[in-house]
Design a protein around this motif. Sequence first.
Motif, PDB file in Angstrom:
ATOM      1  N   MET A   1       8.056  -3.885 -11.104  1.00 30.07           N
ATOM      2  CA  MET A   1       7.319  -2.632 -11.079  1.00 30.07           C
ATOM      3  C   MET A   1       6.821  -2.336  -9.659  1.00 30.07           C
ATOM      4  O   MET A   1       6.935  -1.216  -9.163  1.00 30.07           O
ATOM      5  CB  MET A   1       6.157  -2.731 -12.038  1.00 30.07           C
ATOM      6  N   ALA A   2       6.321  -3.398  -8.970  1.00 30.40           N
ATOM      7  CA  ALA A   2       5.846  -3.221  -7.588  1.00 30.40           C
ATOM      8  C   ALA A   2       7.018  -2.834  -6.688  1.00 30.40           C
ATOM      9  O   ALA A   2       6.890  -2.000  -5.791  1.00 30.40           O
ATOM     10  CB  ALA A   2       5.194  -4.516  -7.097  1.00 30.40           C
ATOM     11  N   LYS A   3       8.160  -3.443  -6.949  1.00 28.66           N
ATOM     12  CA  LYS A   3       9.376  -3.136  -6.175  1.00 28.66           C
ATOM     13  C   LYS A   3       9.693  -1.646  -6.277  1.00 28.66           C
ATOM     14  O   LYS A   3       9.956  -0.987  -5.272  1.00 28.66           O
ATOM     15  CB  LYS A   3      10.531  -3.977  -6.724  1.00 28.66           C
ATOM     16  N   GLU A   4       9.640  -1.114  -7.516  1.00 28.01           N
ATOM     17  CA  GLU A   4       9.940   0.307  -7.737  1.00 28.01           C
ATOM     18  C   GLU A   4       8.874   1.192  -7.111  1.00 28.01           C
ATOM     19  O   GLU A   4       9.169   2.166  -6.439  1.00 28.01           O
ATOM     20  CB  GLU A   4      10.018   0.608  -9.244  1.00 28.01           C
ATOM     21  N   ARG A   5       7.627   0.811  -7.323  1.00 28.90           N
ATOM     22  CA  ARG A   5       6.522   1.671  -6.884  1.00 28.90           C
ATOM     23  C   ARG A   5       6.481   1.784  -5.363  1.00 28.90           C
ATOM     24  O   ARG A   5       6.124   2.809  -4.813  1.00 28.90           O
ATOM     25  CB  ARG A   5       5.197   1.092  -7.401  1.00 28.90           C
ATOM     26  N   HIS A   6       6.866   0.705  -4.675  1.00 25.91           N
ATOM     27  CA  HIS A   6       6.773   0.710  -3.218  1.00 25.91           C
ATOM     28  C   HIS A   6       8.134   0.833  -2.527  1.00 25.91           C
ATOM     29  O   HIS A   6       8.235   0.649  -1.319  1.00 25.91           O
ATOM     30  CB  HIS A   6       6.055  -0.552  -2.734  1.00 25.91           C
ATOM     31  N   GLY A   7       9.174   1.091  -3.315  1.00 23.88           N
ATOM     32  CA  GLY A   7      10.503   1.298  -2.730  1.00 23.88           C
ATOM     33  C   GLY A   7      11.035   0.074  -1.999  1.00 23.88           C
ATOM     34  O   GLY A   7      11.733   0.194  -0.988  1.00 23.88           O
ATOM     35  N   VAL A   8      10.717  -1.129  -2.522  1.00 25.49           N
ATOM     36  CA  VAL A   8      11.260  -2.361  -1.925  1.00 25.49           C
ATOM     37  C   VAL A   8      12.690  -2.536  -2.454  1.00 25.49           C
ATOM     38  O   VAL A   8      12.932  -2.413  -3.653  1.00 25.49           O
ATOM     39  CB  VAL A   8      10.386  -3.584  -2.320  1.00 25.49           C
ATOM     40  N   GLY A   9      13.642  -2.794  -1.540  1.00 28.47           N
ATOM     41  CA  GLY A   9      15.044  -2.863  -1.959  1.00 28.47           C
ATOM     42  C   GLY A   9      15.392  -4.150  -2.678  1.00 28.47           C
ATOM     43  O   GLY A   9      16.276  -4.168  -3.532  1.00 28.47           O
TER      44      GLY A   9
ATOM     45  N   ASP B   1      12.660 -10.216  -0.770  1.00 29.81           N
ATOM     46  CA  ASP B   1      11.863  -9.896   0.424  1.00 29.81           C
ATOM     47  C   ASP B   1      10.377 -10.132   0.163  1.00 29.81           C
ATOM     48  O   ASP B   1       9.617 -10.465   1.064  1.00 29.81           O
ATOM     49  CB  ASP B   1      12.046  -8.425   0.833  1.00 29.81           C
ATOM     50  N   MET B   2       9.971  -9.947  -1.105  1.00 29.89           N
ATOM     51  CA  MET B   2       8.544 -10.089  -1.429  1.00 29.89           C
ATOM     52  C   MET B   2       8.105 -11.549  -1.366  1.00 29.89           C
ATOM     53  O   MET B   2       6.921 -11.838  -1.328  1.00 29.89           O
ATOM     54  CB  MET B   2       8.248  -9.499  -2.808  1.00 29.89           C
TER      55      MET B   2
END
Length: 345
Positions: free
Chosen positions: A320-328, A332-333
């Motif tokens: 969800m955080a990936k989607e919300r912040h546009g992380v590819g 990487d996180m």
Amino acid sequence: MASDTSSSSAALSAVVAGALAAMKSAPTTDALKAALAQALGKKGELSILKASLGKITDADERREFGQLINSATEAITAASNERRSELENVERDAQIGRERLDITELLLAPSATQRQGRMHLVTQSTERLEDVFIGLGFQIAEGPEVESDFYNFEALNMPPSHPARSMWDTLFIDADPQGSVVLRTHTSPVQIRIMQEWPPPIYAIMPGRVFRRDTPDATHMPVFHQIEGLVIDKNITFADLAGTIEAFTQAFFGSDFTSRLRPSYFPFTEPSAEFDIRRPDGTWIELGGCGMVHPSVLQAGGLDPQEWSGFAFGFGIDRMAKERHGVGDLRDMYSNDVRFLGQFT
Ligand code: FA5
């Protein structure tokens, strides 16, 4: 003929001198490559001289000039190699300098007092989720990461050898009997613990770390985070579930987002659904699973299904955080690169 040879030798010396000077002063490996091509390339100066070999009629002179060309080639190649290794060192040092993370910088910088660490993106997201659900009247609970087979599977309506167990690639703890202790594969076992401990009505969320034998890729990690939701009360219906998901979606993502439920299967909910949210651009993202708590699960939690009903949901916080912040890429996180992590405040 002799004068031909001597003029060729002079030309050769000039080519060698010019090439050596160009190599020595080449500022970059690319410039060096160009200088080398100019001297030794197919259409380079030395090839042109080589082509003139055929015009020398005297065999001795031809051999002698041929040898001169070979030594010239060797000298130019050696000079190029030497310069290349010098330049590569310089370029590598420069790259290391550019990419260096100076961890003492934080202490030495004059603005040290203003530079602060930040919470990890997943921690930030979890706290924001908790705030939203607290606003909707939920309480927060936690459960253990090392879990018994009973809570992770059996109490969730998956007796031993139930085929649905394979929905989760489980990591087992070495325990006696074999397979009786697992690293929890989802946060759903906390539902049972809460039902056993808290008298209903229950409005709870349960965030936490979960573990699966998944190979890391852009959307999977073997260790990730979920948040579970559980509501137990009288006369709870599927409409309450859909309404709660929609209220959460708008509170967390914004009023231009909306949600939908799609039929699915989980052994511990009946009926079950996947829930998706729609971005303002009209695209849908799958967030997690949900459904009405199965009567057998209520019983395992010590509740009478005739008296109580409820719904549960669970979704991946990292995704969800990936989607919300546009992380590819999820990986990487977890690369611990502060330059990446520092972007999220
Ligand atoms: C479950 O784990 C259910 N316990 C969810 C649930 C709870 C259903 C309550 C009904 C009632 P699932 O295996 O689909 O479901 O995982 C839920 C979410 O976890 C997925 O939608 C995804 O967002 C996230 N997820 C799953 N595997 C990974 C992974 N390897 N890395 C990161 N996120 C993952």
